[in-house]
Design an enzyme around this catalytic site. Structure first.
Site, PDB file in Angstrom:
ATOM      1  N   ASP A 123     157.387  -5.205  70.961  1.00 57.20           N
ATOM      2  CA  ASP A 123     157.749  -6.572  70.613  1.00 57.20           C
ATOM      3  C   ASP A 123     158.236  -6.624  69.169  1.00 57.20           C
ATOM      4  O   ASP A 123     158.944  -5.708  68.724  1.00 57.20           O
ATOM      5  CB  ASP A 123     156.564  -7.516  70.844  1.00 57.20           C
ATOM      6  CG  ASP A 123     157.011  -8.848  71.422  1.00 57.20           C
ATOM      7  OD1 ASP A 123     157.564  -9.647  70.650  1.00 57.20           O
ATOM      8  OD2 ASP A 123     156.803  -9.075  72.625  1.00 57.20           O
ATOM      9  N   SER A 173     156.500 -14.757  78.801  1.00 53.22           N
ATOM     10  CA  SER A 173     156.112 -13.839  77.737  1.00 53.22           C
ATOM     11  C   SER A 173     154.622 -13.916  77.470  1.00 53.22           C
ATOM     12  O   SER A 173     154.036 -12.974  76.933  1.00 53.22           O
ATOM     13  CB  SER A 173     156.874 -14.172  76.444  1.00 53.22           C
ATOM     14  OG  SER A 173     158.242 -13.932  76.582  1.00 53.22           O
ATOM     15  N   HIS A 212     155.838 -13.714  67.705  1.00 55.37           N
ATOM     16  CA  HIS A 212     155.845 -13.471  69.141  1.00 55.37           C
ATOM     17  C   HIS A 212     155.018 -12.236  69.489  1.00 55.37           C
ATOM     18  O   HIS A 212     154.140 -12.270  70.363  1.00 55.37           O
ATOM     19  CB  HIS A 212     157.285 -13.313  69.630  1.00 55.37           C
ATOM     20  CG  HIS A 212     157.413 -13.250  71.120  1.00 55.37           C
ATOM     21  ND1 HIS A 212     157.371 -12.074  71.829  1.00 55.37           N
ATOM     22  CD2 HIS A 212     157.594 -14.225  72.051  1.00 55.37           C
ATOM     23  CE1 HIS A 212     157.519 -12.319  73.110  1.00 55.37           C
ATOM     24  NE2 HIS A 212     157.651 -13.619  73.272  1.00 55.37           N
TER      25      HIS A 212
END
Length: 1047
Positions: A183, A379, A214
């Site tokens: 990520d 996600s 994120h």
């Protein structure tokens, strides 16, 4: 009673004593910000000009790889450059190199002939723009009057909701399991992560900090150890930063990072990324390498819902666990992508994905620096499953032989999943993640093979949508069901012999099955495609038939065993058969002539759409045209999908051929046959076309400054030059003026989005004109891009500054409506009828503004009957347009021949030529075998044919959702108990008044007087003759009351 009232009064006083910050008080019509955000991800992948990934057959050191390449390039006198990769793997052997050289077919062929070179593919840049947006209170579905209302402000504490603490108490907390998170990196020293094994940076940035948040949130869902707890808090986290802070990555970064994950022998790898490009072959090959090395890969299915056919790669691969999202109420999240997979089209049919779903809406996770926040998206759902896999794997580390492999864990998850009602197989897969049930199944697991889905039942709706909406009948094009074979015995395996069909009774022989399957299973999986057709003897039969498909899977023996491993699989099948429908009710959908992204740049049908320029939903009747399918079925029509050329169907069986938005060319033989079918066999034809204009196609090209490459469309919204060739024998042609606007047709309003117009039509035909805006002219007058002098943009969108003003078509020039023919109806001399409409956007679910399913039904009424609908009788506009027109210009830079099944490049004069017409597929059924007598609950079968109707002792755990509403409740308390609240003081005095009245009544026993007034003087002396209550002695009263006080 007095004690209870006194306690209530005490609670009132407690609330008054608590200090309240008046600055936090919000007006009554404003909702407090709960930090609820949805992850919006825009994913793009683009090839880099003159850069190629050259893959080798094995792992070689840098010098050896360089020597191999040098010999090939020097022998062909081609200059080249091997691009150095500065990362942790630069001194390790590798199986690929990035080489820059001029794209020449001769040198590419020379490289392919080298014995140690496996493949050559373009190097791709991956762009993933992540935006956090608040959940809109009322989000309207385009083309629908309903609105989606905002869910309650509840936050899911994910570990408790899955009942992970029950496994923690048993000593299973993820210890010993290594999880890789690919990520945006992580923050150094974050208090939630004491178990980070390693942080590596694979980008060209100098630090591995996550400035986006994120990657950190994803890691927190898996293994956070504080505040917002992760599911496997003792799992070892390996953080791979593969995206820059500008959201950019490259295929080569992933390949190197994947190789490093293999070297580190991680158990689980989470990819909360994905995109529509399922043809990035080096990436796909490396995913296979990961799973073949025993790494369990979990990936998000995508945030492109509620549209169908929006699955992201690599979650759509058979060896990957693809995860979708559900809400707190166990409903499929609107943003969660839907199946089917599209890479099997057009000749085959997609398979079931996602594999399963879990909570992905309003989930709490780690925030930057410290604390928690709430996010929604697949996600989020993906790391939920990755954390669950890590937790489950830690519970079987003691097992010998080791059962921690991609197939075994996936089998346990799918077999234990809880079916969600009112959701179909392409929305939920096998159902909702059930952690405790998966734990029980995995700890009883015996290595075996299984099937996904584990049974086929076309009578079960809505789960087996779309199969359950249309029964089977004789002479229909065979229905294909794609079943995935999961092999938990070994990474390799094979199907022994041929699958067999065992009808349950005599009627079962009416169902004819043929099989196409992967004889070799690798890695951990394979496919079984079942083609279903109905025997001629059942042309008048109506009823349900059933039976079983059997097949055998074998894998090599383990080291300590002397016999091969074997699994005998049984697939129950149940379908409904009806008599063959009449010809006029049978519609043939042309899928063969549809091409979309990938592999080429096929633009959207609506030119006003700026953020989603690619046509990648497959244009299938069960994906972005699924509402068309449902409307036609509700109207009594039967729809069959044609995945072959027109030369492969019998026109005498069908009333109408439906061609929608074709991008493919047509064989000469197809053109001739269709004309003969319409004129001589009474086949009717309906065409929904789209825009095409060479000048506009050149203007909507875009130049990517990072890849230094122009992106040119392969064709327009539809391939009108090819479509005109098909319609030419019928005297019909379409033009290249692009029209847009609203108009009325009878009592209906239609939005015409980037459509075309009719320029030639038979004299006895019927045309409808409407005034529309010339959208092509508006695009041609758009300003020159400041980035490239020769470029004009349809959308100037700078991703570095997302708030920058975007230029829209209407802001360039004022619309100038012009009356154009957009709908034509004509009947041929042989009885076949033809209807042409210039825009398909009104029946396409993608970016639908206003639907026109009613228009399609009216056109079908025209083509399948001998009458003209009233809708068209009211319109008397007709002008003669039977004069010849010049052919439309073709884009000379088009690479359509690279992706076409009809044309190919002619090496002699650099033009295109027609390919050889393919042979028609003929379904050859397997000979039925004897009926099968089986135990419906075999102990060794992990799936056991479970459906949503089967009860399970663990079903009660699905209701134990832990919702964190403390923030909202405490905020409401502070808002209410404040002196600035206008109703607080009156409420306070009123409450005290009520308390005083009750206290006075109780102290003075005045309530006895009220009871006597209402019920009379004999109330206390009344006894019911039917009462079961008996007088209780004081001794029994004492023991009865004392028992209530016992713990």
């Amino acid at each position: 009673m007095v004690n209870v009232l006194n306690k209530s009064l005490f609670l009132y006083l407690i609330f008054l004593i608590i200090p309240i910050n008046s600055d936090e008080i919000l007006p009554c019509n404003i909702t407090a910000d709960q930090n609820e955000q949805k992850i919006n991800v825009q994913y793009k992948t683009k090839p880099i000009q003159d850069e190629f990934i050259i893959q080798f057959t094995g792992y070689y050191n840098t010098i050896t790889r360089s020597n191999y390449l040098t010999r090939v390039f020097e022998r062909n006198h081609v200059s080249y450059e091997i691009i150095q990769r500065n990362n942790l793997l630069q001194h390790y052997p590798s199986d690929f190199d990035i080489v820059r050289f001029s794209d020449d077919e001769q040198i590419i062929n020379a490289l392919k002939k080298h014995p140690v070179i496996r493949a050559i593919n373009p190097h791709r840049q991956i762009l993933r723009y992540i935006q956090y947006s608040t959940i809109e209170e009322d989000e309207e579905i385009p083309g629908n009057k309903r609105k989606l209302h905002r869910s309650p402000s509840n936050h899911i504490r994910i570990a408790e909701s899955l009942q992970a603490p029950k496994l923690w108490k048993m000593g299973h907390r993820g210890a010993g399991i290594h999880v890789a998170v690919f990520d945006t990196g992580i923050q150094d020293g974050h208090p939630h992560f004491p178990n980070i094994a390693e942080v590596t940076n694979w980008t060209d940035e100098k630090n591995d900090h996550d400035t986006i948040g994120h990657g950190l949130f994803v890691a927190g869902v898996i293994g956070s150890n504080k505040e917002c707890l992760g599911i496997a808090p003792e799992a070892q986290l390996h953080i791979f930063k593969v995206f820059t802070n500008n959201h950019i990555s490259y295929t080569s970064w992933f390949l190197d990072a994947f190789n490093y994950a293999i070297i580190k022998k991680v158990h689980v790898l989470n990819l909360s990324i994905g995109g529509p490009d399922f043809m990035d072959q080096p990436f796909i090959d490396k995913v296979w390498d990961l799973t073949s090395n025993g790494i369990i890969l979990v990936s998000a299915i995508g945030n492109d819902g509620p549209l169908y056919g929006t699955l992201n790669n690599p979650a759509d691969q058979m060896d990957v666990i693809g995860v979708g999202s559900i809400t707190v109420d166990d409903a499929i999240s609107r943003f969660s992508s839907r199946g089917m997979t599209t890479w099997e089209l057009p000749a085959g049919y997609g398979r079931m994905k996602p594999d399963l779903v879990t909570y992905g809406s309003f989930v709490r996770g780690s925030n930057l620096v410290s604390g928690c926040k709430v996010l929604s998206g697949t996600s989020v759902a993906s790391p939920v499953v990755a954390g669950a896999v890590a937790l489950l794997a830690s519970s079987v580390l003691h097992r010998t032989p080791n059962i921690i492999n991609p197939a075994a864990l996936k089998q346990a998850l799918l077999a234990s999943a809880h079916r969600i009602r009112h959701a179909n197989m392409f929305e939920q897969g096998h159902g909702k993640l059930n952690l405790l049930r998966a734990f029980r199944i995995l700890n009883q697991y015996v290595p075996q093979a299984s099937l996904s889905p584990s049974y086929i039942d076309f009578t079960e709706c809505p789960y087996f949508w779309p199969y359950c909406l249309q029964p089977l009948y004789h002479s229909a094009i065979p229905i294909i069901v794609n079943v995935t074979i999961l092999n938990g015995m070994d990474v390799v395996g094979e199907v022994v012999g041929q699958p067999q069909w065992h009808p349950q009774d005599l009627y079962g022989q009416y169902l004819a099955l043929s099989f196409n399957f992967s004889t070799k299973l690798w890695p951990w999986s394979g496919y079984l495609a079942i083609s279903m057709s109905i025997h001629q003897n059942a042309s008048n039969f109506e009823g349900i038939v059933q039976g079983h498909v059997t097949l055998t899977i074998e894998s090599p023996a383990k080291d300590s065993e002397s016999f091969v491993q074997r699994s005998d699989l049984i697939l129950p099948v149940r379908v409904r058969i009806i008599p063959t429908p009449i010809r006029s009710h049978r519609i043939l959908w042309d899928q063969y002539h549809s091409i979309g992204y990938p592999p080429g740049y096929f633009p959207r049908d609506d030119l006003k759409q700026k953020n989603d320029p690619l046509d990648w939903n497959a244009d299938h009747i069960h994906t972005n045209f699924r509402h068309v399918y449902e409307h036609l079925r509700n109207a009594g029509y039967f729809i069959e999908v044609l995945g072959q050329p027109y030369t492969c169907f019998d026109a005498s069986l069908y009333g109408t051929l439906l061609i929608v938005d074709p991008e493919e060319e047509f064989f000469v033989e197809e053109i001739s046959k269709l004309h003969n079918d319409v004129v001589n066999k009474s086949l009717s034809l309906i065409v929904f076309a789209d825009w095409y204009n060479v000048s506009v196609m050149k203007r909507v090209q875009f130049y990517d400054e990072n890849t230094r490459q122009w992106w040119l469309p392969e064709t327009g919204g539809a391939n009108l030059p090819a479509l005109n060739n098909l319609l030419k024998p019928l005297g019909i042609a379409l033009g290249d003026t692009i029209l847009e606007g609203n108009f009325d047709l009878g009592e209906h309003m239609i939005y015409y989005a980037s459509g075309t117009h009719i320029v030639q039509f038979p004299a006895d035909g019927y045309l409808i004109y409407r005034p529309l805006n010339d959208q092509g002219e508006a695009i041609m007058q758009m300003p020159i891009s400041p980035h490239m002098p020769q470029q004009r943009h349809l959308n100037l969108d700078n991703h570095e500054n997302r708030k920058k003003h975007k230029i829209d078509i209407e802001s360039i020039i004022k619309p100038r409506p012009v009356s154009m023919p957009i709908l034509g109806l004509v009947e041929s001399s042989g009885g076949g009828r033809v209807a042409i409409y210039g825009d398909s956007n009104c029946i396409d679910s993608v970016h639908l503004v206003r639907d026109c399913y009613w228009l399609l039904l009216a056109l079908l009424e025209f083509t399948t009957s001998s009458r003209v609908p009233k809708l068209f009788l009211q319109l008397d506009e007709n002008k003669q347009m039977d004069l010849p027109v010049p052919e439309l210009e073709r884009l000379n830079t088009s690479r359509l021949h690279k992706f076409s099944r009809v044309i190919e490049k002619n090496d002699l004069d650099n033009t295109t030529k027609q390919r050889k017409l393919p042979q028609c597929f003929i379904n050859t059924p397997t000979k039925p075998s004897e009926p099968l007598v089986i135990n419906l609950s075999p102990q060794n079968n992990i799936m056991r044919y479970q459906n949503h109707l089967m009860a399970n002792e663990d079903d009660n755990i699905d209701t134990n959702i832990i919702i964190d509403s403390s923030e909202s409740s405490s905020h409401l308390s502070r808002v209410f108990f404040n002196l600035k609240n206008p109703i607080f003081i009156p409420s306070l005095f009123g409450s005290f008044g009520v308390l005083c009245v009750f206290i006075i009544l109780c102290r003075t026993r005045l309530y006895r007087i009220l009871i006597m007034i209402i019920y009379g003087n004999g109330f206390y002396n009344r006894k019911s003759n039917s009462s079961r209550l008996k007088p209780m002695s004081k001794h029994r009263q004492y023991h009865s009351m004392s028992s209530l006080s016992k713990p």
